[in-house]
Scaffold this motif. Structure first.
Motif, PDB file in Angstrom:
ATOM      1  N   GLN A  29      51.538  -0.044  20.905  1.00  0.00           N
ATOM      2  CA  GLN A  29      52.247   1.101  20.342  1.00  0.00           C
ATOM      3  C   GLN A  29      52.747   0.776  18.931  1.00  0.00           C
ATOM      4  N   SER A  30      53.270  -0.410  18.755  1.00  0.00           N
ATOM      5  CA  SER A  30      53.763  -0.817  17.437  1.00  0.00           C
ATOM      6  C   SER A  30      52.639  -0.892  16.420  1.00  0.00           C
ATOM      7  N   LEU A  31      51.514  -1.471  16.815  1.00  0.00           N
ATOM      8  CA  LEU A  31      50.376  -1.570  15.898  1.00  0.00           C
ATOM      9  C   LEU A  31      49.828  -0.201  15.527  1.00  0.00           C
ATOM     10  N   GLN A  32      49.735   0.704  16.511  1.00  0.00           N
ATOM     11  CA  GLN A  32      49.240   2.053  16.222  1.00  0.00           C
ATOM     12  C   GLN A  32      50.190   2.788  15.290  1.00  0.00           C
ATOM     13  N   GLN A  33      51.485   2.660  15.523  1.00  0.00           N
ATOM     14  CA  GLN A  33      52.469   3.310  14.658  1.00  0.00           C
ATOM     15  C   GLN A  33      52.368   2.776  13.231  1.00  0.00           C
ATOM     16  N   LEU A  34      52.290   1.468  13.092  1.00  0.00           N
ATOM     17  CA  LEU A  34      52.159   0.854  11.776  1.00  0.00           C
ATOM     18  C   LEU A  34      50.882   1.320  11.076  1.00  0.00           C
ATOM     19  N   SER A  35      49.795   1.402  11.832  1.00  0.00           N
ATOM     20  CA  SER A  35      48.516   1.781  11.224  1.00  0.00           C
ATOM     21  C   SER A  35      48.524   3.221  10.718  1.00  0.00           C
ATOM     22  N   LEU A  36      49.387   4.070  11.280  1.00  0.00           N
ATOM     23  CA  LEU A  36      49.455   5.463  10.856  1.00  0.00           C
ATOM     24  C   LEU A  36      50.423   5.690   9.696  1.00  0.00           C
ATOM     25  N   GLU A  37      51.181   4.671   9.333  1.00  0.00           N
ATOM     26  CA  GLU A  37      52.155   4.804   8.247  1.00  0.00           C
ATOM     27  C   GLU A  37      51.489   4.936   6.879  1.00  0.00           C
ATOM     28  N   ALA A  38      50.315   4.354   6.705  1.00  0.00           N
ATOM     29  CA  ALA A  38      49.618   4.382   5.413  1.00  0.00           C
ATOM     30  C   ALA A  38      48.159   3.995   5.639  1.00  0.00           C
ATOM     31  N   ASP A  39      47.352   4.165   4.617  1.00  0.00           N
ATOM     32  CA  ASP A  39      45.970   3.670   4.652  1.00  0.00           C
ATOM     33  C   ASP A  39      46.005   2.233   4.137  1.00  0.00           C
ATOM     34  N   TRP A  40      46.208   1.310   5.069  1.00  0.00           N
ATOM     35  CA  TRP A  40      46.354  -0.099   4.715  1.00  0.00           C
ATOM     36  C   TRP A  40      45.006  -0.698   4.331  1.00  0.00           C
ATOM     37  N   THR A  63      33.295   1.735  15.408  1.00  0.00           N
ATOM     38  CA  THR A  63      34.424   1.668  16.324  1.00  0.00           C
ATOM     39  C   THR A  63      35.749   1.788  15.581  1.00  0.00           C
ATOM     40  N   GLY A  64      36.611   2.643  16.072  1.00  0.00           N
ATOM     41  CA  GLY A  64      37.932   2.797  15.497  1.00  0.00           C
ATOM     42  C   GLY A  64      38.018   3.755  14.321  1.00  0.00           C
ATOM     43  N   TRP A  65      36.901   4.341  13.912  1.00  0.00           N
ATOM     44  CA  TRP A  65      36.881   5.233  12.751  1.00  0.00           C
ATOM     45  C   TRP A  65      37.856   6.381  12.930  1.00  0.00           C
ATOM     46  N   TYR A  66      38.623   6.677  11.887  1.00  0.00           N
ATOM     47  CA  TYR A  66      39.455   7.871  11.938  1.00  0.00           C
ATOM     48  C   TYR A  66      39.398   8.708  10.669  1.00  0.00           C
ATOM     49  N   ARG A  67      38.956   8.137   9.530  1.00  0.00           N
ATOM     50  CA  ARG A  67      38.862   8.951   8.323  1.00  0.00           C
ATOM     51  C   ARG A  67      37.822   8.389   7.386  1.00  0.00           C
ATOM     52  N   TYR A  98      22.716  16.023   1.942  1.00  0.00           N
ATOM     53  CA  TYR A  98      23.566  15.883   0.764  1.00  0.00           C
ATOM     54  C   TYR A  98      24.986  16.385   0.998  1.00  0.00           C
ATOM     55  N   ILE A  99      25.258  16.896   2.206  1.00  0.00           N
ATOM     56  CA  ILE A  99      26.629  17.246   2.568  1.00  0.00           C
ATOM     57  C   ILE A  99      26.936  16.699   3.959  1.00  0.00           C
ATOM     58  N   TYR A 100      28.230  16.520   4.227  1.00  0.00           N
ATOM     59  CA  TYR A 100      28.650  16.021   5.536  1.00  0.00           C
ATOM     60  C   TYR A 100      29.985  16.643   5.916  1.00  0.00           C
ATOM     61  N   ALA A 101      30.282  16.553   7.205  1.00  0.00           N
ATOM     62  CA  ALA A 101      31.560  17.037   7.715  1.00  0.00           C
ATOM     63  C   ALA A 101      31.942  16.253   8.964  1.00  0.00           C
ATOM     64  N   PRO A 102      33.110  15.619   8.964  1.00  0.00           N
ATOM     65  CA  PRO A 102      33.599  15.016  10.205  1.00  0.00           C
ATOM     66  C   PRO A 102      33.843  16.139  11.217  1.00  0.00           C
ATOM     67  N   ASP A 103      33.382  15.936  12.427  1.00  0.00           N
ATOM     68  CA  ASP A 103      33.495  16.971  13.459  1.00  0.00           C
ATOM     69  C   ASP A 103      33.724  16.290  14.806  1.00  0.00           C
ATOM     70  N   HIS A 121      28.821   3.866   4.488  1.00  0.00           N
ATOM     71  CA  HIS A 121      29.959   4.628   5.005  1.00  0.00           C
ATOM     72  C   HIS A 121      31.237   3.839   4.766  1.00  0.00           C
ATOM     73  N   ARG A 122      32.113   4.377   3.933  1.00  0.00           N
ATOM     74  CA  ARG A 122      33.429   3.776   3.698  1.00  0.00           C
ATOM     75  C   ARG A 122      34.445   4.586   4.493  1.00  0.00           C
ATOM     76  N   TYR A 123      35.208   3.889   5.320  1.00  0.00           N
ATOM     77  CA  TYR A 123      36.145   4.611   6.190  1.00  0.00           C
ATOM     78  C   TYR A 123      37.346   3.754   6.561  1.00  0.00           C
ATOM     79  N   PHE A 124      38.327   4.393   7.148  1.00  0.00           N
ATOM     80  CA  PHE A 124      39.484   3.706   7.693  1.00  0.00           C
ATOM     81  C   PHE A 124      39.362   3.701   9.214  1.00  0.00           C
ATOM     82  N   ARG A 125      39.841   2.618   9.813  1.00  0.00           N
ATOM     83  CA  ARG A 125      39.782   2.490  11.267  1.00  0.00           C
ATOM     84  C   ARG A 125      41.166   2.220  11.833  1.00  0.00           C
TER      85      ARG A 125
END
Length: 143
Positions: A29-40, A63-67, A98-103, A121-125
């Motif tokens: 829970q602590s790690l998830q909360q910290l991970s949502l505070e910013a794009d680290w 795995t773990g992709w969110y944005r 040539y276009i994409y959309a997270p869905d 693919h550059r993303y945050f996890r």
């Protein structure tokens, strides 16, 4: 990591009030909360070999992709442009996407891939769920 938390929180490593399951819950829970505070920076991933199959309309990110930060054709360096999912519904035919959309849990592309492509693919996890003493979080920590 559990042993380190117990050692920090109590003086008795045999404390029965803090079970392994409870510690896992608190740590995750602590790690998830910290991970949502910013794009680290430790959460940023660059996948240089994201496969897009021929005739594909979408792919499943790592795995773990969110944005998604960006999506680029590996061979040409051409970026794909992000749109809302409903915009992709208007596209018919095949060609180089040539276009994409997270869905949901996938990333949709348009038009339909006419051949196999490799994308960058550059993303945050998210932080992974930790369950064993040997599991390590993404967040840097002092041993």
């Amino acid at each position: 990591m559990r042993a380190r938390v117990v050692a920090r929180a109590t003086t008795d490593t045999n404390d029965t009030l803090l079970t392994a399951a409870q510690l896992n819950l608190y740590i995750n829970q602590s790690l998830q909360q910290l991970s949502l505070e910013a794009d680290w920076p430790w959460q940023k991933v660059t996948d240089y070999s994201q496969a897009l199959a021929a005739n594909a309309l979408s792919f499943t990110p790592g795995t773990g992709w969110y944005r998604t930060v960006s999506l680029t054709h590996a061979a040409t360096g051409e970026p794909l442009v992000r749109y809302a999912p409903k915009v992709l519904d208007r596209y018919i035919g095949t060609g180089q996407p040539y276009i994409y959309a997270p869905d949901g849990l996938v990333i949709r592309v348009a038009p339909t891939a006419d051949q196999a492509y490799t994308l960058i693919h550059r993303y945050f996890r998210y932080e992974p769920v930790l369950s064993a003493d040997g599991d390590t979080p993404l967040v840097p920590y002092v041993v």
